[in-house]
Scaffold this active site. Structure first.
Site, PDB file in Angstrom:
ATOM      1  N   LYS A  23     -13.571  -5.784  -6.266  1.00 17.39           N
ATOM      2  CA  LYS A  23     -14.774  -4.930  -6.240  1.00 17.39           C
ATOM      3  C   LYS A  23     -14.442  -3.560  -5.660  1.00 17.39           C
ATOM      4  O   LYS A  23     -14.972  -2.547  -6.107  1.00 17.39           O
ATOM      5  CB  LYS A  23     -15.869  -5.598  -5.408  1.00 17.39           C
ATOM      6  CG  LYS A  23     -16.501  -6.813  -6.084  1.00 17.39           C
ATOM      7  CD  LYS A  23     -17.730  -7.299  -5.319  1.00 17.39           C
ATOM      8  CE  LYS A  23     -18.269  -8.579  -5.935  1.00 17.39           C
ATOM      9  NZ  LYS A  23     -19.436  -9.115  -5.216  1.00 17.39           N
ATOM     10  N   THR A  27     -11.681 -12.115  -6.140  1.00 19.06           N
ATOM     11  CA  THR A  27     -13.051 -12.117  -5.619  1.00 19.06           C
ATOM     12  C   THR A  27     -13.343 -13.455  -4.955  1.00 19.06           C
ATOM     13  O   THR A  27     -12.751 -14.471  -5.313  1.00 19.06           O
ATOM     14  CB  THR A  27     -14.087 -11.859  -6.737  1.00 19.06           C
ATOM     15  OG1 THR A  27     -15.386 -11.780  -6.156  1.00 19.06           O
ATOM     16  CG2 THR A  27     -14.084 -12.918  -7.817  1.00 19.06           C
ATOM     17  N   LYS A  41       0.868  -1.192   0.000  1.00 17.85           N
ATOM     18  CA  LYS A  41       0.000   0.000   0.000  1.00 17.85           C
ATOM     19  C   LYS A  41       0.892   1.225   0.000  1.00 17.85           C
ATOM     20  O   LYS A  41       1.692   1.416   0.930  1.00 17.85           O
ATOM     21  CB  LYS A  41      -0.878   0.012   1.251  1.00 17.85           C
ATOM     22  CG  LYS A  41      -2.043  -0.930   1.182  1.00 17.85           C
ATOM     23  CD  LYS A  41      -3.024  -0.687   2.314  1.00 17.85           C
ATOM     24  CE  LYS A  41      -4.252  -1.567   2.149  1.00 17.85           C
ATOM     25  NZ  LYS A  41      -4.007  -2.957   1.739  1.00 17.85           N
ATOM     26  N   ARG A 100      -4.765  -6.765 -11.094  1.00 16.67           N
ATOM     27  CA  ARG A 100      -5.720  -7.390 -10.173  1.00 16.67           C
ATOM     28  C   ARG A 100      -7.031  -6.600 -10.226  1.00 16.67           C
ATOM     29  O   ARG A 100      -7.024  -5.390 -10.069  1.00 16.67           O
ATOM     30  CB  ARG A 100      -5.173  -7.362  -8.748  1.00 16.67           C
ATOM     31  CG  ARG A 100      -6.175  -7.859  -7.706  1.00 16.67           C
ATOM     32  CD  ARG A 100      -5.753  -7.490  -6.280  1.00 16.67           C
ATOM     33  NE  ARG A 100      -4.475  -8.049  -5.928  1.00 16.67           N
ATOM     34  CZ  ARG A 100      -3.727  -7.574  -4.920  1.00 16.67           C
ATOM     35  NH1 ARG A 100      -4.140  -6.553  -4.195  1.00 16.67           N
ATOM     36  NH2 ARG A 100      -2.566  -8.120  -4.654  1.00 16.67           N
ATOM     37  N   ASP A 112      -1.275  -2.256  -4.116  1.00 14.61           N
ATOM     38  CA  ASP A 112      -2.690  -2.247  -3.716  1.00 14.61           C
ATOM     39  C   ASP A 112      -3.312  -0.915  -4.114  1.00 14.61           C
ATOM     40  O   ASP A 112      -2.612   0.095  -4.249  1.00 14.61           O
ATOM     41  CB  ASP A 112      -2.813  -2.386  -2.187  1.00 14.61           C
ATOM     42  CG  ASP A 112      -2.664  -3.827  -1.722  1.00 14.61           C
ATOM     43  OD1 ASP A 112      -2.575  -4.734  -2.565  1.00 14.61           O
ATOM     44  OD2 ASP A 112      -2.645  -4.031  -0.491  1.00 14.61           O
TER      45      ASP A 112
HETATM   46  C1  LIG Z   1      -6.584 -10.832  -3.293  1.00 18.73           C
HETATM   47  C2  LIG Z   1      -7.397  -9.623  -2.983  1.00 18.73           C
HETATM   48  C3  LIG Z   1      -6.803  -8.391  -3.000  1.00 18.73           C
HETATM   49  C4  LIG Z   1      -7.550  -7.238  -2.755  1.00 18.73           C
HETATM   50  N1  LIG Z   1      -6.956  -6.006  -2.870  1.00 18.73           N
HETATM   51  C5  LIG Z   1      -7.727  -4.903  -2.736  1.00 18.73           C
HETATM   52  C6  LIG Z   1      -7.204  -3.610  -2.990  1.00 18.73           C
HETATM   53  O1  LIG Z   1      -6.020  -3.434  -3.322  1.00 18.73           O
HETATM   54  N2  LIG Z   1      -8.027  -2.546  -2.842  1.00 18.73           N
HETATM   55  C7  LIG Z   1      -9.353  -2.688  -2.475  1.00 18.73           C
HETATM   56  O2  LIG Z   1     -10.081  -1.689  -2.387  1.00 18.73           O
HETATM   57  N3  LIG Z   1      -9.858  -3.905  -2.214  1.00 18.73           N
HETATM   58  C8  LIG Z   1      -9.094  -5.005  -2.328  1.00 18.73           C
HETATM   59  N4  LIG Z   1      -9.653  -6.241  -2.086  1.00 18.73           N
HETATM   60  C9  LIG Z   1     -10.979  -6.337  -1.424  1.00 18.73           C
HETATM   61  C10 LIG Z   1     -12.106  -6.326  -2.423  1.00 18.73           C
HETATM   62  O3  LIG Z   1     -12.205  -5.054  -3.006  1.00 18.73           O
HETATM   63  C11 LIG Z   1     -13.443  -6.670  -1.732  1.00 18.73           C
HETATM   64  O4  LIG Z   1     -13.697  -5.723  -0.740  1.00 18.73           O
HETATM   65  C12 LIG Z   1     -13.481  -8.057  -1.120  1.00 18.73           C
HETATM   66  O5  LIG Z   1     -12.779  -8.978  -1.874  1.00 18.73           O
HETATM   67  C13 LIG Z   1     -14.926  -8.565  -1.006  1.00 18.73           C
HETATM   68  O6  LIG Z   1     -15.506  -8.613  -2.286  1.00 18.73           O
HETATM   69  P1  LIG Z   1     -15.878  -9.979  -3.051  1.00 18.73           P
HETATM   70  O7  LIG Z   1     -15.489  -9.788  -4.481  1.00 18.73           O
HETATM   71  O8  LIG Z   1     -15.265 -11.127  -2.394  1.00 18.73           O
HETATM   72  O9  LIG Z   1     -17.462 -10.009  -3.038  1.00 18.73           O
HETATM   73  P2  LIG Z   1     -18.530  -9.962  -1.879  1.00 18.73           P
HETATM   74  O10 LIG Z   1     -19.834  -9.780  -2.573  1.00 18.73           O
HETATM   75  O11 LIG Z   1     -18.160  -9.008  -0.807  1.00 18.73           O
HETATM   76  O12 LIG Z   1     -18.458 -11.423  -1.264  1.00 18.73           O
HETATM   77  C14 LIG Z   1     -18.806 -12.586  -1.985  1.00 18.73           C
HETATM   78  C15 LIG Z   1     -18.845 -13.762  -1.022  1.00 18.73           C
HETATM   79  O13 LIG Z   1     -17.551 -13.982  -0.465  1.00 18.73           O
HETATM   80  C16 LIG Z   1     -17.619 -14.326   0.911  1.00 18.73           C
HETATM   81  N5  LIG Z   1     -17.007 -13.266   1.731  1.00 18.73           N
HETATM   82  C17 LIG Z   1     -16.663 -12.031   1.286  1.00 18.73           C
HETATM   83  N6  LIG Z   1     -16.086 -11.313   2.279  1.00 18.73           N
HETATM   84  C18 LIG Z   1     -16.081 -12.104   3.350  1.00 18.73           C
HETATM   85  C19 LIG Z   1     -15.596 -11.942   4.682  1.00 18.73           C
HETATM   86  N7  LIG Z   1     -15.016 -10.808   5.085  1.00 18.73           N
HETATM   87  N8  LIG Z   1     -15.718 -12.980   5.549  1.00 18.73           N
HETATM   88  C20 LIG Z   1     -16.298 -14.135   5.144  1.00 18.73           C
HETATM   89  N9  LIG Z   1     -16.760 -14.352   3.903  1.00 18.73           N
HETATM   90  C21 LIG Z   1     -16.660 -13.355   3.021  1.00 18.73           C
HETATM   91  C22 LIG Z   1     -19.093 -14.489   1.190  1.00 18.73           C
HETATM   92  O14 LIG Z   1     -19.438 -15.820   0.925  1.00 18.73           O
HETATM   93  C23 LIG Z   1     -19.731 -13.568   0.190  1.00 18.73           C
HETATM   94  O15 LIG Z   1     -21.070 -13.894  -0.083  1.00 18.73           O
HETATM   95  C24 LIG Z   1      -8.927  -7.376  -2.401  1.00 18.73           C
HETATM   96  C25 LIG Z   1      -9.528  -8.638  -2.390  1.00 18.73           C
HETATM   97  C26 LIG Z   1      -8.793  -9.740  -2.695  1.00 18.73           C
HETATM   98  C27 LIG Z   1      -9.482 -11.063  -2.702  1.00 18.73           C
END
Ligand SMILES: Cc1cc2nc3c(=O)[nH]c(=O)nc-3n(C[C@H](O)[C@H](O)[C@H](O)COP(=O)(O)OP(=O)(O)OC[C@H]3O[C@@H](n4cnc5c(N)ncnc54)[C@H](O)[C@@H]3O)c2cc1C
Length: 309
Positions: free
Chosen positions: A188, A227, A98, A185, A135
């Site tokens: 969301k 995701t 970061k 990468r 990030d």
């Molecule tokens: C490898 C990686 C790197 C990332 N880097 C960044 C970045 O640099 N900047 C940034 O803004 N964001 C980053 N993120 C976070 C991302 O933006 C989302 O906030 C996060 O991944 C949740 O979104 P989702 O796509 O999993 O969907 P969601 O709709 O939030 O979740 C889908 C499903 O995943 C499971 N799930 C999700 N979150 C959780 C939790 N906390 N605990 C338990 N189960 C859960 C649940 O089953 C949920 O229904 C990163 C995520 C990943 C995986």
């Protein structure tokens, strides 16, 4: 409904001070953050690699307004990269950084300091035989972060970018970055953002994610599909087939402790899967963003705070 207040609490110094008085081993923290030390991070990395997964390590910290703290973060990355190299893990483990943790937010020449610090980490990563991904943080830093990425890629073209599907601008950013050799990468997005720059409705964010993914998967770069959303994972698979991408010409990424069975299932199906592994004492902001995504975990977290086990 709880998402916005929790994201605001992620920036609360009072709650942060209360929470960080408890050790990382307590209750729910440990599910998302395996430890505070380089040794614990390297050990967790080794275990994930032994399970057929890849890793990206993040030394926790953000929004640093203190030069010494930024230097400390750089030193921690160098120490960790040394550990990965010594233990022959660097082939399967890269690092995520970061920019706000290494000086971007410092008054005056913060951007310049962050660029120099990022260069130092990129050098060490290259010497260790691995790469860096920058990030992405809140939208006020997007232009600055992409600018620093552009500078870094002149010397370190392997440096990865992160784009957030919830921002209106991201489809266009994907087009700019979907070129050969470009590691991107797509996530969301995890911050509280205003309507003027970001989709607020989850279905709109998901639709944007799919549009962005199409750009990346049909492009020449290396998409990193970050995701846990089962529908988006399926769509990514279908797009790989449509655009005739072989496994290994893209990868899935998930966070440490979230859907570990799915990580394993994808890896066993031959997909490249990378786990984002955060470690260190500054876990508060990271954990609160995970709470905002899964408010049902909040009760567990509050109980840990009270019992301070
Ligand atoms: C490898 C990686 C790197 C990332 N880097 C960044 C970045 O640099 N900047 C940034 O803004 N964001 C980053 N993120 C976070 C991302 O933006 C989302 O906030 C996060 O991944 C949740 O979104 P989702 O796509 O999993 O969907 P969601 O709709 O939030 O979740 C889908 C499903 O995943 C499971 N799930 C999700 N979150 C959780 C939790 N906390 N605990 C338990 N189960 C859960 C649940 O089953 C949920 O229904 C990163 C995520 C990943 C995986």
């Amino acid at each position: 409904m709880l998402r916005q207040p929790l994201l605001m609490l992620a920036r609360s110094t009072r709650l942060k001070n209360l929470a960080t008085a408890m050790p990382v081993s307590s209750g729910i923290v440990n599910r998302y953050v395996p430890g505070e030390t380089t040794e614990s991070a390297v050990e967790a990395t080794r275990a994930l690699i032994a399970d057929g997964l890849h890793v990206t390590l993040d030394f926790l910290g953000e929004d640093t307004l203190d030069r010494e703290q930024a230097d400390h973060t750089v030193a921690a990355y160098l120490d960790m990269l040394g550990g990965l190299s010594d233990q022959n893990l660097a082939r399967n483990a890269e690092v995520s950084v970061k920019l706000s943790a290494i000086g971007q937010a410092l008054p005056g020449d913060g951007e310049k300091i962050a660029l120099e610090n990022a260069r130092t980490i990129c050098h060490a990563a290259r010497n260790a035989g691995t790469t860096v991904t920058l990030d992405m943080e809140d939208h006020t830093t997007t232009d600055s972060t992409l600018g620093i990425l552009h500078e870094l890629r002149k010397d370190f073209p392997e440096t990865g970018a992160v784009l957030q599907a919830y921002l209106h601008r991201t489809e266009a950013d994907c087009r700019d970055l979907a070129h050969e050799g470009s590691r991107v990468r797509l996530c969301k997005g995890a911050y509280k953002e205003p309507e003027s720059v970001a989709f607020q409705d989850r279905a709109e964010v998901d639709k944007s994610y799919v549009r962005c993914l199409k750009v990346l998967m049909s492009g020449q770069g290396y998409p990193m599909i970050a995701t846990h959303d089962p529908r988006l994972v399926d769509i990514a698979g279908a797009l790989a087939t449509r655009y005739e991408r072989m496994q290994g010409t893209y990868e899935f990424q998930m966070l440490y402790g979230i859907r570990p069975d799915e990580q394993q299932r994808l890896a066993e199906a031959g997909e490249k899967v990378r786990v984002y592994l955060p470690y260190g004492a500054e876990w508060y902001g990271y954990l609160m963003r995970r709470m905002a995504e899964r408010p049902s975990n909040l009760a567990l977290f509050l109980r840990s705070l009270v019992s301070k086990k």
